[in-house]
Write an enzyme that holds these catalytic residues in place. Structure first.
Site, short mmCIF file in Angstrom:
data_model
loop_
_atom_site.label_atom_id
_atom_site.label_comp_id
_atom_site.label_asym_id
_atom_site.label_seq_id
_atom_site.Cartn_x
_atom_site.Cartn_y
_atom_site.Cartn_z
N LYS A 37 0.81 -1.22 0.00
CA LYS A 37 0.00 0.00 0.00
C LYS A 37 0.85 1.28 0.00
CE LYS A 37 -3.74 -2.39 2.37
NZ LYS A 37 -4.51 -2.49 3.60
N ASP A 82 -9.61 1.38 3.51
CA ASP A 82 -9.58 0.53 4.70
C ASP A 82 -10.35 1.18 5.85
OD1 ASP A 82 -8.12 -1.68 3.78
OD2 ASP A 82 -6.20 -0.74 4.22
#
Length: 194
Positions: A4, A41
């Protein structure tokens, strides 16, 4: 995971959550090959926690892990009105960096770094511990109050941590719920609706 932060660096532009968190988990390719990234997220976690009824803004939430998902969750919680946050990690440097950013955006947020769980209403495992059956538990669930909820973001399997928390009678939410709530957010992003 664990790409990420690298994905963030590849983007030509990023959304507000990704800007704060320094990570992306969705990339949209626009005209001319321009890469736009965002992090979902936190939104997926928050919507799953709200659906499960485990988020009490007046009680401390403790997040274990200050990686990409942990940063996103620590960002989403005070944005939803959480007043007290605990952050734990193997090393302190990422926690201190995260806490500085959080205090800059949420100056009234009470942040602690100790392993005291007596006032926790929600414990979040935002580490990779649990991906393998041989992993250690992120913490001992017997240290949690009897009415504390546990949110383990691992989605690949039912972890030993989830089982240990459930055996104590604690409410347990798994990473599948988080992913399920990310999908509509990501789909809208890929379609350019957000």
């Amino acid at each position: 995971m664990p790409h990420k932060p690298a994905a963030f660096e590849l983007c030509d532009a990023v959304g507000p959550a990704a800007t704060f968190e320094g990570v992306v988990n969705a990339i949209r390719i626009e005209a001319g090959g321009r890469l736009v990234g965002e992090s979902f997220d936190g939104g997926g976690f928050l919507n799953a926690a709200l659906e499960a009824g485990v988020l009490d803004p007046a009680r401390r939430s403790v997040v274990i892990g200050a990686g990409g998902a942990g940063r996103a969750i620590c960002h989403a919680l005070p944005a939803a009105g959480l007043e007290r946050l605990g952050i734990l990690n193997e090393t302190m440097e990422p926690v201190e960096t995260l806490a500085t950013k959080l205090r800059g955006k949420f100056p009234k947020l009470d942040i602690r770094f100790d392993q005291t769980f007596d006032d926790a209403g929600l414990l979040v495992n935002a580490t990779s511990l649990g991906l393998r059956a041989t992993d250690t538990l992120p913490m001992d669930p017997s240290k949690l109050p009897g009415d504390c909820a546990v949110f383990d973001i691992i989605a690949a399997r039912r972890t030993e941590f989830m089982n240990a928390a459930a055996a104590r009678g604690l409410k347990v939410i798994d990473g599948v719920a988080m992913i399920r709530h990310q999908l509509p957010l990501q789909t809208a992003f890929w379609r350019g609706e957000t």
